[in-house]
Scaffold this motif. Structure first.
Motif, PDB file in Angstrom:
ATOM      1  N   LYS A 226     -48.532  19.985  11.123  1.00  0.00           N
ATOM      2  CA  LYS A 226     -48.630  19.210   9.828  1.00  0.00           C
ATOM      3  C   LYS A 226     -49.639  20.085   8.880  1.00  0.00           C
ATOM      4  O   LYS A 226     -49.770  20.173   7.754  1.00  0.00           O
ATOM      5  CB  LYS A 226     -49.009  18.021   9.832  1.00  0.00           C
TER       6      LYS A 226
ATOM      7  N   TYR B 205     -48.277  22.891   6.931  1.00  0.00           N
ATOM      8  CA  TYR B 205     -47.121  22.695   6.391  1.00  0.00           C
ATOM      9  C   TYR B 205     -47.398  22.892   4.834  1.00  0.00           C
ATOM     10  O   TYR B 205     -48.391  22.242   4.446  1.00  0.00           O
ATOM     11  CB  TYR B 205     -46.726  21.137   6.738  1.00  0.00           C
TER      12      TYR B 205
ATOM     13  N   ASP C 151     -42.979  18.822   8.111  1.00  0.00           N
ATOM     14  CA  ASP C 151     -43.712  17.937   8.402  1.00  0.00           C
ATOM     15  C   ASP C 151     -43.133  17.258   9.706  1.00  0.00           C
ATOM     16  O   ASP C 151     -42.075  16.471   9.795  1.00  0.00           O
ATOM     17  CB  ASP C 151     -43.679  16.667   7.245  1.00  0.00           C
TER      18      ASP C 151
END
Length: 125
Positions: free
Chosen positions: A65, A68, A80
């Motif tokens: 994440k 991301y 995600d």
């Protein structure tokens, strides 16, 4: 009456011969058209995610994440990991959901329900 009896037996034998011929032809169908000639399709699993074949725990999800970038297209390394599909399923370590062609069941850690709730709260932030 004797001729009628002979004719009845002859007709019954003919029915048996016809029936046995049909059965013989039906069972030989596999020899005429072998199963190996049937076209088969398969799904190839590629999986280029950073954590493929490794433990897919909260630390790995946080790492994915952090890399991301929502302005870029979703790829096997840009997604995600806390987003769920319409059925509530989590994605694998490459960002694919169950039912998609490249989905691989990730290696998950053993967690208690309390740890699950804690990680769920962290993911919602």
């Amino acid at each position: 009456q004797y001729r009628m009896f002979i004719l009845t037996i002859f007709i019954k034998n003919m029915k048996f011969e016809i029936l046995s011929t049909i059965v013989l032809l039906a069972t030989s169908y596999g020899f005429l058209f072998p199963i190996s000639s049937i076209q088969r399709t398969s799904v190839t699993v590629y999986g280029n995610g950073k954590y493929d074949g490794e433990l897919w725990d909260d630390a790995a999800k946080q790492d994915v994440k952090s890399m991301y970038d929502p302005s870029q297209p979703r790829t096997e390394t840009n997604f995600d990991p806390f987003v769920r599909d319409e059925n509530g399923n989590e994605c694998d370590s490459s960002g694919f959901f169950p039912g998609e062609g490249k989905y691989k069941d990730p290696i998950r850690p053993s967690v208690s329900f309390a740890e699950y709730l804690k990680s769920r709260e962290a993911g919602n932030q």
